[in-house]
Design an enzyme around this catalytic site. Sequence first.
Site, PDB file in Angstrom:
ATOM      1  N   LYS A  37       0.810  -1.231   0.000  1.00 32.03           N
ATOM      2  CA  LYS A  37       0.000   0.000   0.000  1.00 32.03           C
ATOM      3  C   LYS A  37       0.836   1.270   0.000  1.00 32.03           C
ATOM      4  O   LYS A  37       0.416   2.273  -0.563  1.00 32.03           O
ATOM      5  CB  LYS A  37      -0.940   0.006   1.202  1.00 32.03           C
ATOM      6  CG  LYS A  37      -0.233   0.120   2.542  1.00 32.03           C
ATOM      7  CD  LYS A  37      -1.200  -0.091   3.701  1.00 32.03           C
ATOM      8  CE  LYS A  37      -0.492   0.121   5.018  1.00 32.03           C
ATOM      9  NZ  LYS A  37      -1.216  -0.458   6.140  1.00 32.03           N
ATOM     10  N   ARG A 130      -7.811  -0.155  16.998  1.00 36.09           N
ATOM     11  CA  ARG A 130      -8.226   0.065  15.620  1.00 36.09           C
ATOM     12  C   ARG A 130      -9.176  -1.090  15.305  1.00 36.09           C
ATOM     13  O   ARG A 130     -10.131  -1.275  16.042  1.00 36.09           O
ATOM     14  CB  ARG A 130      -7.024   0.177  14.674  1.00 36.09           C
ATOM     15  CG  ARG A 130      -7.367   0.997  13.428  1.00 36.09           C
ATOM     16  CD  ARG A 130      -6.207   1.203  12.467  1.00 36.09           C
ATOM     17  NE  ARG A 130      -5.891  -0.010  11.720  1.00 36.09           N
ATOM     18  CZ  ARG A 130      -4.917  -0.082  10.807  1.00 36.09           C
ATOM     19  NH1 ARG A 130      -4.169   0.988  10.552  1.00 36.09           N
ATOM     20  NH2 ARG A 130      -4.675  -1.207  10.165  1.00 36.09           N
TER      21      ARG A 130
END
Length: 354
Positions: A37, A130
């Site tokens: 990414k 998260r």
Amino acid sequence: MNICPRLEIDLNKIKHNTKVLAESCKKSNIQLAGVTKVFCGNPEIAKAIAEGGVVMLADSRIENLKKIASIDIPKLLLRLPMRSQVEDVVKYADISLNSEIKTIEELGQVAVAQDKVHKIILMIDLGDLREGVWQDHAIDMVGDIVKLEGVQLIGIGTNLTCYGGVIPNSQNLSILVEVANRIENQFGISLEIISGGNSSSLYLLEKDEMPKGINHLRLGESILLGRETAYGNVIKDTYQDAFTFVAEIIELKEKPSIPIGEIGVDAFGNKPTFVDRGIRKRAILGVGRQDVSLSNITPLDDKMIILGASSDHLIIDVTDCEKEYAVGDEIRFEVEYGALLQLMTSEYIQKVMK
Ligand SMILES: *Cc1c(COP(=O)(O)O)cnc(C)c1O
């Protein structure tokens, strides 16, 4: 002459870093997902990583997985799938990280329609806050997943040091292994993957504190920049300079260090402050905050001082440099993770593979 501004990318160094990490992890029975990414799924870089010995490529964005679809290696979607994207998730990812049963149900329906089985890694939140289910909800969740058609639970995982900054250690990662054992016993299934985090988990291998049972890591930054991310230490036998940022001098003049006139706000609404160093030689480079933030790049010439930047101009004090710079000269920078992310994303930065 090469075009500026550009990011020079050394594919051999990236491949080398991948090999070093894959081999050292293999000694502890850990397989790697190479995370793409940071470089927006650039296929050439992804190929170098695939050749370096990872067992899968992983990205948080479907758009990036599409770009590397032709590389023949399993693909893992790192960010929890969006319900609006399930069709593409099943099409472009073999495996995805998940924590929501509704989404997993839809993945299953789409997989059945596409005549596939989509693989699921259930994320467990060990405290970083998260993604992930709380550990005491894991069993119930697995009970729901195993009833579904079209999906197969192949493992569990966790993510740390991302939102909460929680550092992985033998205690919190042992919990992950215990949860995996409980799931296996209760449901009579075997989990092929117990994914113990990202580049911040690597230091545990060095200290020989990685809990037995963790058999998978998802690595981005450590492969690309040769650093673990719990403490920022360099990884032995790896390169830190696989990426170099290069920008060009478009003006070079002696000027005072303090602006002349009443000081209002700069282009970003901040009131600037200045250090009076007298008359200094200043270089303006043709790159700016639209492409990269100043705090994440370091000039290779350590006598340079970065003074500031607007959207398209970066201003550097070159007075103390030994080299006599001239207009048109290239200035080279080392990049950190944040800079790499921005430079790869900016369409104004040429990407030059070596
Ligand atoms: C980005 C990401 C990684 C890779 O993190 P690095 O620190 O670059 O190794 C791993 N897992 C997940 C879920 C991610 O989002």
